[in-house]
Design an enzyme around this catalytic site. Sequence first.
Site, PDB file in Angstrom:
ATOM      1  CG  ASP A   1      -1.620   1.169   1.577  1.00  0.00           C
ATOM      2  OD1 ASP A   1      -2.588   1.430   0.850  1.00  0.00           O
ATOM      3  OD2 ASP A   1      -1.262   1.892   2.527  1.00  0.00           O
TER       4      ASP A   1
ATOM      5  CG  ASP B   1      -1.375   7.895   0.292  1.00  0.00           C
ATOM      6  OD1 ASP B   1      -1.637   7.314  -0.787  1.00  0.00           O
ATOM      7  OD2 ASP B   1      -0.960   9.054   0.362  1.00  0.00           O
TER       8      ASP B   1
ATOM      9  CG  ASP C   1      -2.278   2.957   6.072  1.00  0.00           C
ATOM     10  OD1 ASP C   1      -2.386   2.576   4.894  1.00  0.00           O
ATOM     11  OD2 ASP C   1      -2.767   4.024   6.501  1.00  0.00           O
TER      12      ASP C   1
HETATM   13  O1  LIG Z   1      -4.473   2.874  -0.555  1.00  0.00           O
HETATM   14  P1  LIG Z   1      -3.508   3.960  -0.239  1.00  0.00           P
HETATM   15  O2  LIG Z   1      -2.261   3.887  -1.076  1.00  0.00           O
HETATM   16  O3  LIG Z   1      -3.200   4.068   1.204  1.00  0.00           O
HETATM   17  O4  LIG Z   1      -4.245   5.305  -0.657  1.00  0.00           O
HETATM   18  C1  LIG Z   1      -5.383   5.707   0.100  1.00  0.00           C
HETATM   19  C2  LIG Z   1      -5.795   7.102  -0.292  1.00  0.00           C
HETATM   20  O5  LIG Z   1      -4.633   7.925  -0.143  1.00  0.00           O
HETATM   21  C3  LIG Z   1      -4.794   9.302  -0.450  1.00  0.00           C
HETATM   22  O6  LIG Z   1      -5.560   9.896   0.591  1.00  0.00           O
HETATM   23  C4  LIG Z   1      -4.917   9.810   1.855  1.00  0.00           C
HETATM   24  O7  LIG Z   1      -3.653  10.479   1.794  1.00  0.00           O
HETATM   25  C5  LIG Z   1      -3.721  11.914   1.580  1.00  0.00           C
HETATM   26  C6  LIG Z   1      -2.307  12.428   1.458  1.00  0.00           C
HETATM   27  O8  LIG Z   1      -1.590  12.174   2.633  1.00  0.00           O
HETATM   28  C7  LIG Z   1      -4.484  12.549   2.754  1.00  0.00           C
HETATM   29  O9  LIG Z   1      -4.582  13.959   2.548  1.00  0.00           O
HETATM   30  C8  LIG Z   1      -5.859  11.916   2.875  1.00  0.00           C
HETATM   31  O10 LIG Z   1      -6.509  12.399   4.042  1.00  0.00           O
HETATM   32  C9  LIG Z   1      -5.758  10.390   2.969  1.00  0.00           C
HETATM   33  O11 LIG Z   1      -7.033   9.781   2.972  1.00  0.00           O
HETATM   34  C10 LIG Z   1      -5.413   9.502  -1.818  1.00  0.00           C
HETATM   35  O12 LIG Z   1      -5.744  10.851  -1.991  1.00  0.00           O
HETATM   36  C11 LIG Z   1      -6.619   8.623  -2.055  1.00  0.00           C
HETATM   37  O13 LIG Z   1      -7.015   8.710  -3.433  1.00  0.00           O
HETATM   38  C12 LIG Z   1      -6.251   7.176  -1.748  1.00  0.00           C
HETATM   39  O14 LIG Z   1      -7.361   6.326  -1.963  1.00  0.00           O
HETATM   40 MG   LIG Z   2      -2.838   3.334   3.012  1.00  0.00          MG
END
Ligand SMILES: O=P(O)(O)OC[C@H]1O[C@H](O[C@H]2O[C@H](CO)[C@@H](O)[C@H](O)[C@H]2O)[C@H](O)[C@@H](O)[C@@H]1O
Ligand SMILES: [Mg+2]
Length: 242
Positions: free
Chosen positions: A17, A19, A195
């Site tokens: 993953d 973020d 995460d």
């Molecule tokens: O599946 P992941 O790789 O963990 O991605 C999940 C989402 O991540 C992003 O949003 C998240 O991170 C942003 C930047 O740190 C933050 O601002 C936000 O609050 C988080 O939810 C991304 O923008 C999404 O499209 C992903 O699905």
């Molecule tokens: Mg994530």
Amino acid sequence: MLARPPTPKADWAYFCDIDGTLVAFAKHPDAVEVREEARHVLQQLFCVTHGAVALVSGRSLASIDALFHLPFLPAAGLHGLERRDPDGTYQRVIDRLPGREQLLPALSALAARFPGLLLEDKGIALALHYRQAPRLGGYLSHTIKRLVAPFPELTVLKGKYVFELKPHVANKGEAIAAFMRIPPFCGRTPVFLGDDVTDEYGFERINQLGGLSIKVGPGQTLARYRLPNIEAALTWLQSLTH
Ligand SMILES: O=P(O)(O)OC[C@H]1O[C@H](O[C@H]2O[C@H](CO)[C@@H](O)[C@H](O)[C@H]2O)[C@H](O)[C@@H](O)[C@@H]1O
Ligand SMILES: [Mg+2]
């Protein structure tokens, strides 16, 4: 209490993953900083495992590539709705988001009404972020439930300060399973590091496949192992490449 995972091995297959697992959160999806260390570890893993590493994210493939600049790396974007296979082939599970014509204007209006909300239009998925307006969580949950009620083909994923609207035809678990059917992944022990609640689909599938499910950070989980934070996840992955 979950144990630390055992030392990584070169003949396993690695799914990561982004973020919250490899990259720290920021206020805006485009504001994250991908440390050189994270790019380097992915490149090293790719070499050591002969290509058996893939990113599995809620982000689109376009966003993943803009962040990592590793266009050769297999990846599943949009929670598995799109995929880049090891031979570079691009696959999409569905071409349009059911209800997009109604949902996009409704969510745009919602985002315009409340300071701190951000609508991320990912085409076949929509994400409404409220990291900068956390008190709106309960209200948004109810409102979004009502908005998606006419569209039974949709799932609402509640991630970290985000509601993601997507067709339920794919998820991270199915994306991992699809990679595991093809070389160089097939025949290896799969490992998935994630995460968030949205990663539970991946953990569940990894457990069924007899692999190593690794939760990064705190929280209830189906994962069988835990690493405390991003730093520990990167260090664990690096221990294979040294
Ligand atoms: O599946 P992941 O790789 O963990 O991605 C999940 C989402 O991540 C992003 O949003 C998240 O991170 C942003 C930047 O740190 C933050 O601002 C936000 O609050 C988080 O939810 C991304 O923008 C999404 O499209 C992903 O699905
Ligand atoms: Mg994530």
